[in-house]
Design an enzyme around this catalytic site. Structure first.
Site, short mmCIF file in Angstrom:
data_model
loop_
_atom_site.label_atom_id
_atom_site.label_comp_id
_atom_site.label_asym_id
_atom_site.label_seq_id
_atom_site.Cartn_x
_atom_site.Cartn_y
_atom_site.Cartn_z
N PRO A 141 0.82 -1.22 0.00
CA PRO A 141 0.00 0.00 0.00
C PRO A 141 0.85 1.27 0.00
N ILE A 170 -2.40 -7.03 -6.49
CA ILE A 170 -1.73 -8.26 -6.92
C ILE A 170 -2.59 -9.03 -7.92
N CYS A 246 13.01 -10.43 -12.10
CA CYS A 246 11.78 -11.02 -12.65
C CYS A 246 11.05 -9.98 -13.50
N GLU A 371 4.20 -2.85 -13.56
CA GLU A 371 5.54 -3.26 -14.04
C GLU A 371 6.45 -2.05 -14.21
N GLY A 372 6.26 -1.04 -13.38
CA GLY A 372 7.02 0.20 -13.50
C GLY A 372 6.20 1.20 -14.28
N ASP A 375 6.62 6.96 -16.00
CA ASP A 375 7.66 7.87 -15.48
C ASP A 375 8.90 7.09 -15.04
P1 TGC Z 1 18.47 0.38 -7.09
O1 TGC Z 1 19.31 0.90 -5.96
O2 TGC Z 1 18.60 1.01 -8.43
O3 TGC Z 1 18.69 -1.19 -7.25
C1 TGC Z 1 18.67 -2.08 -6.15
C2 TGC Z 1 19.42 -3.33 -6.56
O4 TGC Z 1 18.72 -3.98 -7.65
C3 TGC Z 1 19.60 -4.04 -8.80
N1 TGC Z 1 18.74 -3.86 -9.98
C4 TGC Z 1 18.37 -4.85 -10.77
N2 TGC Z 1 18.71 -6.14 -10.78
C5 TGC Z 1 18.16 -6.91 -11.73
N3 TGC Z 1 17.30 -6.44 -12.64
C6 TGC Z 1 16.93 -5.14 -12.66
N4 TGC Z 1 16.04 -4.69 -13.54
C7 TGC Z 1 17.48 -4.28 -11.69
N5 TGC Z 1 17.35 -2.95 -11.40
C8 TGC Z 1 18.13 -2.71 -10.34
C9 TGC Z 1 20.61 -2.96 -8.60
O5 TGC Z 1 21.80 -3.22 -9.29
C10 TGC Z 1 20.83 -3.03 -7.08
O6 TGC Z 1 21.62 -4.15 -6.79
P2 TGC Z 1 22.62 -4.14 -5.53
O7 TGC Z 1 23.30 -5.47 -5.62
O8 TGC Z 1 23.51 -2.97 -5.77
O9 TGC Z 1 21.75 -3.99 -4.33
O10 TGC Z 1 16.96 0.41 -6.60
P3 TGC Z 1 16.02 1.63 -6.28
O11 TGC Z 1 15.44 1.38 -4.93
O12 TGC Z 1 16.73 2.94 -6.53
O13 TGC Z 1 14.86 1.46 -7.35
C11 TGC Z 1 15.09 1.57 -8.70
C12 TGC Z 1 13.74 1.49 -9.45
C13 TGC Z 1 12.86 2.70 -9.15
C14 TGC Z 1 14.08 1.49 -10.92
C15 TGC Z 1 12.99 0.21 -9.08
O14 TGC Z 1 12.62 0.19 -7.74
C16 TGC Z 1 11.76 -0.03 -9.92
O15 TGC Z 1 11.85 -0.58 -11.01
N6 TGC Z 1 10.52 0.39 -9.45
C17 TGC Z 1 9.28 0.07 -10.11
C18 TGC Z 1 8.56 -1.00 -9.32
C19 TGC Z 1 7.84 -1.96 -10.21
O16 TGC Z 1 8.07 -2.06 -11.40
N7 TGC Z 1 6.92 -2.73 -9.64
C20 TGC Z 1 6.25 -3.74 -10.36
C21 TGC Z 1 5.48 -4.66 -9.43
S1 TGC Z 1 4.97 -6.17 -10.21
C22 TGC Z 1 3.75 -5.76 -11.26
O17 TGC Z 1 3.46 -4.63 -11.48
C23 TGC Z 1 3.06 -6.89 -11.92
S2 TGC Z 1 1.78 -6.36 -12.94
C24 TGC Z 1 1.07 -7.77 -13.52
C25 TGC Z 1 1.50 -8.11 -14.92
O18 TGC Z 1 2.70 -8.14 -15.21
O19 TGC Z 1 0.69 -8.33 -15.79
P1 FAD Z 2 3.16 5.33 -6.98
O1 FAD Z 2 4.49 4.67 -6.86
O2 FAD Z 2 2.55 5.93 -5.77
O3 FAD Z 2 3.26 6.45 -8.11
C1 FAD Z 2 2.30 7.50 -8.25
C2 FAD Z 2 2.84 8.47 -9.30
O4 FAD Z 2 4.08 9.04 -8.85
C3 FAD Z 2 3.13 7.80 -10.63
O5 FAD Z 2 2.75 8.64 -11.67
C4 FAD Z 2 4.63 7.62 -10.61
O6 FAD Z 2 5.20 7.60 -11.90
C5 FAD Z 2 5.09 8.85 -9.83
N1 FAD Z 2 6.38 8.66 -9.18
C6 FAD Z 2 6.71 7.75 -8.22
N2 FAD Z 2 8.01 7.84 -7.90
C7 FAD Z 2 8.53 8.82 -8.69
C8 FAD Z 2 9.83 9.39 -8.85
N3 FAD Z 2 10.87 8.94 -8.17
N4 FAD Z 2 9.98 10.38 -9.75
C9 FAD Z 2 8.95 10.83 -10.47
N5 FAD Z 2 7.69 10.34 -10.37
C10 FAD Z 2 7.49 9.36 -9.50
N6 FAD Z 2 2.24 -5.24 -8.22
C11 FAD Z 2 2.71 -6.46 -7.83
O7 FAD Z 2 3.63 -6.55 -7.00
N7 FAD Z 2 2.19 -7.61 -8.34
C12 FAD Z 2 1.17 -7.60 -9.23
O8 FAD Z 2 0.73 -8.68 -9.69
C13 FAD Z 2 0.63 -6.35 -9.64
N8 FAD Z 2 -0.44 -6.30 -10.47
C14 FAD Z 2 -1.07 -5.09 -10.72
C15 FAD Z 2 -2.27 -5.06 -11.43
C16 FAD Z 2 -2.92 -3.85 -11.63
C17 FAD Z 2 -4.25 -3.84 -12.35
C18 FAD Z 2 -2.34 -2.63 -11.18
C19 FAD Z 2 -3.01 -1.32 -11.43
C20 FAD Z 2 -1.14 -2.67 -10.50
C21 FAD Z 2 -0.49 -3.89 -10.24
N9 FAD Z 2 0.67 -3.94 -9.46
C22 FAD Z 2 1.21 -5.16 -9.09
C23 FAD Z 2 1.21 -2.73 -8.84
C24 FAD Z 2 1.98 -1.83 -9.79
O9 FAD Z 2 3.23 -2.36 -10.08
C25 FAD Z 2 2.07 -0.44 -9.13
O10 FAD Z 2 0.78 0.12 -9.19
C26 FAD Z 2 3.11 0.43 -9.79
O11 FAD Z 2 4.41 -0.06 -9.61
C27 FAD Z 2 3.02 1.89 -9.29
O12 FAD Z 2 2.94 1.94 -7.89
P2 FAD Z 2 1.79 2.85 -7.20
O13 FAD Z 2 0.50 2.47 -7.80
O14 FAD Z 2 1.96 2.70 -5.74
O15 FAD Z 2 2.10 4.33 -7.65
#
Ligand code: TGC
Ligand code: FAD
Length: 392
Positions: A141, A170, A246, A371-372, A375
Site C-alpha cells: 500500500p 496483486i 523477474c 511493471e514500473g 515515469d
Molecule cells: P536500485 O538501488 O537502483 O537497485 C537495487 C538493486 O537492484 C539491482 N537492480 C536490478 N537487478 C536486476 N534487474 C533489474 N532490472 C534491476 N534494477 C536494479 C541494482 O543493481 C541493485 O543491486 P545491488 O546489488 O547494488 O543492491 O533500486 P532503487 O530502490 O533505486 O529502485 C530503482 C527502481 C525505481 C528502478 C525500481 O525500484 C523499480 O523498477 N521500481 C518500479 C517498481 C515496479 O516495477 N513494480 C512492479 C510490481 S509487479 C507488477 O506490477 C506486476 S503487474 C502484472 C502483470 O505483469 O501483468
Molecule cells: P506510486 O508509486 O505511488 O506512483 C504515483 C505516481 O508518482 C506515478 O505517476 C509515478 O510515476 C510517480 N512517481 C513515483 N516515484 C517517482 C519518482 N521517483 N519520480 C517521479 N515520479 C514518481 N504489483 C505487484 O507486485 N504484483 C502484481 O501482480 C501487480 N499487479 C497489478 C495489477 C494492476 C491492475 C495494477 C493497477 C497494479 C499492479 N501492481 C502489481 C502494482 C503496480 O506495479 C504499481 O501500481 C506500480 O508499480 C506503481 O505503484 P503505485 O500504484 O503505488 O504508484
C-alpha cells in the site's frame, strides 16, 4: 460483440525475419485467441470476472513458462516465441496476458532461477499446466514505485519463518494457489518466499470497482503470523535485484503484448473506416481519418522492430534493463495512443462493447502503470544515459 475478423498488420514484412517455428507458435496462439478468447472476453470484462475456463488453453499454447525448460514442464522456447505469444494473447485482452505474464515471468521464473531443485520439481510442472496458478507480491500500500521500502517481513521462528505484512494490487491473487512474496528478514534483506493457499493467517481479498483490466482478478495478499516452512525460501538470490530481475522478463513480454492490443485497435478501425459511410463516402476516404490510420501503422511497425531486436538481444542474453524499459515504455504508450485514436474513428460505436477498442484502452491504463510506471521507465533511461540517478 462483433465476430473477430482480425487480420494482423505486417507492413514491413517482419514475418520474413521470423523462423518457421516462430510463425507456427504465433499462429497457434492467434487461432486460439480467435476461437476461445474473443467470443467470451467482452462478457467477462463487463462482469469483472477472470474467465478461468481459458486456463487449460493458455497452458496448451505454451503461455505458462514459454522459455522454462521442458524438464520442468515449460515449453523450452526462445524469447521471440515468448514475445509473440504475449502479443497474440494481449491482442485478445491485456488482462489475459497479465495472467500469463505473472504465471510465467513473476512466479515460474523466480522459482526456476532462484529456487532449489526440489522447489523447481514441486511447483514448475503444475504451474506449467495451470493446475496451480500463481501470484507475485511486491507492491505494498505505501510502496509502489519504491519497492525497496517494503515493510512486509519475516522472522526466524525455529523450524519455520513467521511472515507478516500486506501486498496490494496483486494480479491473480483472489484465486492463486501459490504466491511468490518479497519480504525483508530481520537484517532488512529482501528475500522471496513461496506462500501456499491454506497456510493459516494468509488471505487474498479481491479488489473491486476497477475500470481497467476487468477480466483480470486483482487483490491483496495479507499475512498475519503466517508460518512459512523454511524450505519455501528461494535461496539463490536476495536483495531488491531478485524481484527486479523477474520484472525484466515480464516487462519484455509487455513490450510485445502492447503491440497486440495496438494491432487489434488499428485493424478494427481500418475495417470500420472502409465500411462506414458519411457524406456519401467511406470515412476512410477523408484525409483526417487517413492521417490517424497512417500514423498508427507507422507506430506499430516501429514498435514491432523494437520488440524484435530486443528479442534477439534477449536470446543472446545481452538485453539490458534499460533497453527493456525503453521498449516497455514506448510500446505501451504507442498502444494507448492508438487505442484513443481508433476509438474516435469508430465515433459513438467506439464506446460500446460491440468492439474491443474501449476495453483495450481501459486495460492499457493499467499496463502503462504496472511493471514500473511510464515515469519510472523514463527515469531508468535517463539514469542509463546520464549516469545521474533522478529517482531519489
Ligand atoms: P536500485 O538501488 O537502483 O537497485 C537495487 C538493486 O537492484 C539491482 N537492480 C536490478 N537487478 C536486476 N534487474 C533489474 N532490472 C534491476 N534494477 C536494479 C541494482 O543493481 C541493485 O543491486 P545491488 O546489488 O547494488 O543492491 O533500486 P532503487 O530502490 O533505486 O529502485 C530503482 C527502481 C525505481 C528502478 C525500481 O525500484 C523499480 O523498477 N521500481 C518500479 C517498481 C515496479 O516495477 N513494480 C512492479 C510490481 S509487479 C507488477 O506490477 C506486476 S503487474 C502484472 C502483470 O505483469 O501483468
Ligand atoms: P506510486 O508509486 O505511488 O506512483 C504515483 C505516481 O508518482 C506515478 O505517476 C509515478 O510515476 C510517480 N512517481 C513515483 N516515484 C517517482 C519518482 N521517483 N519520480 C517521479 N515520479 C514518481 N504489483 C505487484 O507486485 N504484483 C502484481 O501482480 C501487480 N499487479 C497489478 C495489477 C494492476 C491492475 C495494477 C493497477 C497494479 C499492479 N501492481 C502489481 C502494482 C503496480 O506495479 C504499481 O501500481 C506500480 O508499480 C506503481 O505503484 P503505485 O500504484 O503505488 O504508484
Amino acid at each position: 460483440m462483433k465476430p473477430d475478423l482480425f487480420e494482423a498488420p505486417d507492413y514491413y514484412n517482419i514475418d520474413d525475419l521470423l523462423t518457421e517455428e516462430h510463425k507456427l507458435i504465433r499462429d497457434a496462439a492467434r487461432a486460439w485467441v480467435k476461437r476461445d478468447v474473443s467470443p467470451i472476453i467482452e462478457e467477462a470484462a463487463q462482469n469483472a470476472e477472470f474467465p478461468k475456463s481459458i486456463i487449460p488453453g493458455l497452458a496448451e499454447i505454451g503461455a505458462f513458462g514459454p522459455y522454462i525448460p521442458e524438464t520442468y514442464g515449460g515449453a523450452g522456447l526462445d524469447q521471440i516465441s515468448y514475445g509473440l505469444i504475449m502479443q497474440e494473447i494481449e491482442r485478445g485482452d491485456s488482462g489475459v496476458r497479465s495472467t500469463a505474464s505473472v504465471q510465467s515471468s513473476l512466479v515460474m521464473y523466480p522459482i526456476w532461477k532462484y529456487g532449489t531443485e526440489e522447489q523447481r520439481k514441486k511447483y514448475l510442472p503444475k504451474l506449467a499446466t495451470g493446475e496451480w496458478m500463481g501470484s507475485f507480491g511486491l507492491t505494498e500500500p505505501d510502496h509502489g514505485s519504491n519497492p525497496g521500502g517494503m515493510v512486509t517481513n519475516f522472522k526466524d521462528a525455529g523450524d519455520h519463518y513467521l511472515l507478516n505484512g500486506a501486498k496490494l494490487w496483486i494480479s491473480n491473487s483472489p484465486f492463486c494457489d501459490v504466491a511468490v512474496v518479497w519480504a525483508k528478514n530481520e537484517e532488512g534483506r529482501i528475500h522471496g518466499l513461496i506462500v501456499e493457499r491454506g497456510m493459516e493467517g494468509f488471505s487474498t481479498p479481491e479488489t473491486h470497482n476497477k475500470w481497467s483490466l476487468r477480466a483480470s482478478a486483482t487483490g491483496e495478499l495479507i499475512f498475519q503470523d503466517v508460518k512459512v516452512p523454511k524450505e519455501n525460501l528461494l535461496p539463490n538470490k536476495s536483495g531488491l535485484g531478485a524481484p527486479l530481475g523477474c520484472l525484466d522478463s515480464a516487462r519484455y513480454g509487455i513490450a510485445w503484448g502492447a503491440i497486440g492490443a495496438a494491432m487489434d485497435c488499428y485493424d478494427t478501425a481500418l475495417r470500420y473506416a472502409k465500411e462506414r459511410i458519411q457524406f456519401g463516402k467511406p470515412i476512410g476516404a477523408f484525409q483526417l481519418q487517413q492521417k490517424k490510420l497512417a500514423e498508427m501503422i507507422t507506430e506499430i511497425t516501429k514498435a514491432q522492430l523494437l520488440a524484435l531486436r530486443l528479442g534477439q538481444l534477449k536470446n543472446e542474453d545481452r538485453a539490458t534493463t534499460a533497453q527493456i524499459s525503453m521498449a516497455k515504455r514506448n510500446n505501451v504508450e504507442m498502444a494507448i495512443n492508438i487505442a484513443r485514436e481508433a476509438r474516435q474513428i469508430l465515433g459513438g460505436m467506439g464506446i460500446t462493447g460491440e468492439y474491443s477498442i474501449m476495453r483495450h484502452m481501459m486495460n492499457l491504463e493499467s499496463v502503462i502503470t504496472y511493471e514500473g510506471t511510464h515515469d519510472i521507465h523514463l527515469l531508468i533511461t535517463g539514469f542509463d544515459i546520464t549516469g545521474l540517478n533522478a529517482f531519489k
